[in-house]
Design an enzyme around this catalytic site. Structure first.
Site, mmCIF file in Angstrom:
data_model
loop_
_atom_site.group_PDB
_atom_site.id
_atom_site.type_symbol
_atom_site.label_atom_id
_atom_site.label_comp_id
_atom_site.label_asym_id
_atom_site.label_seq_id
_atom_site.Cartn_x
_atom_site.Cartn_y
_atom_site.Cartn_z
ATOM 1 N N SER A 69 0.911 -1.056 0.147
ATOM 2 C CA SER A 69 -0.068 -0.088 -0.005
ATOM 3 C C SER A 69 0.954 1.232 -0.014
ATOM 4 O O SER A 69 1.361 1.503 -0.866
ATOM 5 C CB SER A 69 -1.011 -0.062 0.976
ATOM 6 O OG SER A 69 -1.986 1.057 1.025
ATOM 7 N N ASP B 27 -3.399 6.379 -3.192
ATOM 8 C CA ASP B 27 -2.203 6.028 -2.870
ATOM 9 C C ASP B 27 -1.707 4.853 -3.952
ATOM 10 O O ASP B 27 -1.979 4.568 -4.927
ATOM 11 C CB ASP B 27 -2.385 5.356 -1.356
ATOM 12 C CG ASP B 27 -3.258 4.146 -1.323
ATOM 13 O OD1 ASP B 27 -3.860 3.951 -2.294
ATOM 14 O OD2 ASP B 27 -3.261 3.395 -0.429
ATOM 15 N N ASP C 112 -1.222 1.684 -4.259
ATOM 16 C CA ASP C 112 -2.040 0.457 -4.665
ATOM 17 C C ASP C 112 -3.642 0.965 -4.964
ATOM 18 O O ASP C 112 -4.512 -0.018 -5.249
ATOM 19 C CB ASP C 112 -2.182 -0.819 -3.753
ATOM 20 C CG ASP C 112 -2.891 -0.300 -2.557
ATOM 21 O OD1 ASP C 112 -2.835 0.359 -2.002
ATOM 22 O OD2 ASP C 112 -3.439 -1.586 -1.911
ATOM 23 N N ASP D 85 -6.257 1.798 -3.376
ATOM 24 C CA ASP D 85 -7.405 1.408 -2.540
ATOM 25 C C ASP D 85 -7.998 2.728 -1.852
ATOM 26 O O ASP D 85 -9.053 2.559 -1.177
ATOM 27 C CB ASP D 85 -7.090 0.223 -1.792
ATOM 28 C CG ASP D 85 -6.168 0.424 -0.635
ATOM 29 O OD1 ASP D 85 -5.311 1.538 -0.627
ATOM 30 O OD2 ASP D 85 -6.324 -0.502 0.196
#
Length: 555
Positions: A154, A301, A303, A305
Site C-alpha cells: 500500500s 495511494d 495500490d 485502494d
C-alpha cells in the site's frame, strides 16, 4: 559479543548462523542469498539477529515488512511459506485469484504464490499485470473464487512489501481464518521441497477482468453532470490507467495527471513518503491544478485502494479534505441516489457525523472496529462504508461492487458530486458548509506518538486505565468505554473511548501496523451563523483537547 550475552538476548551466535545457513540452502532468490552470504562471511551477528531473531507475523492484514533475507523480512521464502499455509487451509481444488502492484518483487512474489498453489493442487488465476488492489477484491467475488491474494504494501516506504489475503466473499480475512493460516504457515517445511506448478492449473487472466471491474464501478450512482476539470496523481503507483479508464467510461474528461508521478516506480522518487496524507505528497498535484485552473484534485495511494480529495482555491493553494469530510459527502450522495432498506457504516475512530446523516435519512447505521474487514461485515444492505484514513467503498441499490476500500470508485463518485455542485455554481466546500448547518460542524483531528520502545505505549494505556481523565479540553468526560472489555457493544480490542460533554469524543488506541499510539479527536460545534466562525471555534477546541491529552499520556 560473547555467546553468553547472545543467549541472554534469546539467540546464540550458533543459533543465528545455523538458521541463516538453513535459510540460505532453500532460498531461490540470488539477491537475498547474496545478502545472507555477505552477512555470514562478515560475521555480522546484529544484522542476522534483526533478520532471524523474530519473524513477520501473519494476521488479518496478512504480512507486511521490509524486503530482505530471513523470516523477519519479506522475501520469496516468506511468501512461498505463506502461500503453502493458505493452500493447506483451503485444500486442493479450490480457486485463488492473485494480484500484485508495482513494488519491488511484487510480480515475483505473485508468480511464486501461483507456483505453490498449483503445486498443492489448487487453481490459480493471475491478474494481467500490476493493478489496483480493488480490482483484485472485485475479481475474487466476480470469478466466484474461494480466496484472493494481493502482493502490496500500500502506502508503506519503498523498501517494504506485503501479502494480503481475501476470502471468497471478496473481503479481507478476519479471525479465526488468520490464525488458521498462521498455524499452517508455521508447519511448512523447507520451501525447496514444496511441489510447484501442478497438478493444479494456472490461468493468466486478460484485460477482460479490468473491463468487468470498470463496468461495475461506472454503474455506481453518478448522476448526470460531467463538466469537471480534474488534476490527478497516482503517486508513482498503479492507479493511473484504471482511473483514467473509469473516468472515460463514465463520460468524464480525461483527468490531467502529474507527469512526474504518472508511471509506476517502486522507488517513489518525487515524494518522501508515498502517502497522499503526508506533508508534501500532494504538492505536484496542487501545482498542476493551479496551472490548469482545475475544479478538483484527486490522488490515489500506490495500490489505489485509497483516495485523497482537494478543492483548489483562487490563490493557487488547495484545501485538502479530511477522510471524515469526504465520507460525509459521499454518504449523503449515495443515500439520496439509492432506495430500499440500506445501511451505511464506519468505524469507532471516524466521525460521528455519519450516524446523524443516517438517522436524518432513515437508513440503518453500523459502527465497527477499525479496518475495512470489519466495515464490510457491518450488516446486510450495506451501500456505503468508509474509514477516516481516506478509504471508501461506494455502492448502489445492488450493493457494493467492491467489498473493500476502492480508491477508483471513490474518485469517480467524488467527481460526480463535484460536477453536480459545479453545475449549480458551487464546490465541495459549499456542500460541507451545508452539512455543518444541518448537522452541526463535526471537526476531527489526530494526535500520534511514535515510539522506539513499545512498552511506552503499554505503560501509557495502563496509566489511562488506572487514572482516567475526568475532563479533556474543558469538556467533562461523561462516559469511558474500555474497549478491551468489549464496552460499547463491540468485540474486545485494545483501546479507550471517552465521550465528552458538548458532543465530543476521543479514542485512544495502539496502532495495529506501526509502533504508534494513535488518538482520534472529534468536537461538534453548533452552527448558528457563520460557518467560518464555527470552524475557528472547533480548531480552538481541538487544540485544547490535544494539549490535555498529551499531558495525560506523558509520551
Amino acid at each position: 559479543m560473547s555467546e553468553r550475552s547472545e543467549r541472554a538476548n534469546g539467540h546464540s551466535s550458533i543459533d543465528l548462523v545455523g538458521a541463516a545457513r538453513e535459510w540460505l540452502a532453500q532460498d531461490p532468490d540470488p539477491e537475498t542469498r547474496d545478502e545472507l552470504s555477505r552477512l555470514l562471511d562478515g560475521g555480522d551477528l546484529e544484522a542476522l539477529r534483526d533478520r532471524f531473531g523474530a519473524k513477520l507475523e501473519f494476521g488479518t492484514a496478512g504480512l507486511r515488512g521490509e524486503l530482505g533475507a530471513g523470516p523477519n523480512r519479506m522475501n520469496r521464502v516468506t511468501v512461498m511459506r505463506a502461500a503453502a499455509g493458505l493452500a493447506q487451509v483451503l485444500g486442493p481444488g479450490r480457486h485463488v485469484v492473485i494480484g500484485y502492484d508495482a513494488r519491488h518483487k511484487s510480480d515475483v512474489f505473485a508468480r511464486d504464490t501461483a507456483a505453490v498453489l498449483t503445486g498443492a493442487g489448487l487453481h490459480a488465476s493471475l491478474l494481467p499485470g500490476p493493478l489496483p488492489t480493488p480490482v483484485l477484491a472485485f475479481a475474487v467475488r466476480h470469478l466466484g473464487a474461494d480466496a484472493g491474494v494481493t502482493v502490496t504494501a500500500s502506502h508503506n516506504p519503498p523498501r517494504d512489501n506485503g501479502y494480503k489475503v481475501y476470502w471468497g466473499d471478496g473481503s479481507q480475512i478476519v479471525p479465526p481464518v488468520d490464525s488458521e493460516i498462521s498455524a499452517a504457515i508455521d508447519a511448512v517445511g523447507r520451501v525447496d521441497r514444496l511441489p510447484l506448478d501442478g497438478p493444479g492449473t494456472l490461468t493468466e487472466l486478460g484485460e477482460g477482468i479490468v473491463e468487468d471491474y470498470l463496468a461495475a464501478v461506472t454503474s455506481l450512482p453518478l448522476g448526470e453532470a460531467r463538466d469537471l476539470r480534474v488534476a490527478y496523481t497516482p503517486l508513482h503507483g498503479v492507479g493511473a490507467a484504471t482511473l483514467t479508464g473509469a473516468f472515460l467510461a463514465a463520460g468524464f474528461e480525461t483527468p490531467a495527471t502529474v507527469e512526474e508521478q504518472r508511471d509506476p516506480d517502486p522507488d517513489f522518487p518525487t515524494v518522501s513518503f508515498p502517502n497522499p496524507e503526508e506533508p508534501g505528497a500532494m504538492d505536484l498535484a496542487v501545482a498542476l491544478a493551479a496551472k490548469l485552473n482545475a475544479d478538483l484534485v484527486l490522488a490515489n495511494d500506490p495500490d489505489a485502494d485509497r483516495c485523497a480529495v482537494g478543492v483548489p482555491l483562487p490563490d493557487g493553494t488547495c484545501r485538502m479534505l479530511t477522510g471524515d469530510e469526504v465520507g460525509g459527502l459521499l454518504a449523503e450522495h449515495v443515500i439520496t441516489q439509492t432506495t430500499g432498506d440500506r445501511m451505511v457504516a464506519t468505524t469507532i475512530v471516524s466521525s460521528t457525523l455519519l450516524g446523524k446523516i443516517a438517522r436524518a435519512h432513515g437508513v440503518r447505521y453500523g459502527e465497527t472496529l477499525t479496518g475495512f474487514k470489519w466495515i464490510i461485515k457491518a450488516g446486510p444492505g450495506l451501500v456505503f462504508g468508509y474509514e477516516e484514513a481516506i478509504g471508501y467503498s461506494v455502492g448502489s441499490d445492488a450493493g457494493l461492487p467492491v467489498r473493500d476500500k476502492d480508491g477508483i470508485g471513490a474518485a469517480l463518485t467524488v467527481a460526480a458530486v463535484a460536477a453536480a455542485a459545479k453545475r449549480s455554481g458551487r464546490t465541495l466546500l459549499d456542500l460541507l458548509d451545508d452539512q455543518a448547518r444541518r448537522y452541526g460542524l463535526h471537526a476531527t483531528s489526530q494526535l500520534s506518538f511514535r515510539v522506539s520502545d513499545l512498552s511506552l505505549i503499554t505503560d501509557a494505556m495502563a496509566r489511562l486505565r488506572a487514572h482516567p481523565p475526568t475532563a479533556l479540553g474543558g469538556r467533562a468526560v461523561t462516559r469511558t468505554d474500555d474497549l478491551s472489555k468489549g464496552d460499547g457493544g463491540l468485540p474486545p480490542t485494545d483501546g479507550l473511548r471517552y465521550l465528552l460533554s458538548g458532543d465530543g469524543r476521543v479514542v485512544v488506541r495502539p496502532s495495529g501496523t506501526e509502533p504508534k499510539l494513535k488518538c482520534y479527536l472529534e468536537v461538534v460545534v453548533p452552527v448558528t451563523g457563520d460557518v467560518a466562525q464555527a470552524r475557528e471555534q472547533a480548531a480552538r477546541d481541538l487544540a485544547a483537547l490535544k494539549a490535555d491529552l498529551a499531558a495525560c499520556l506523558d509520551l
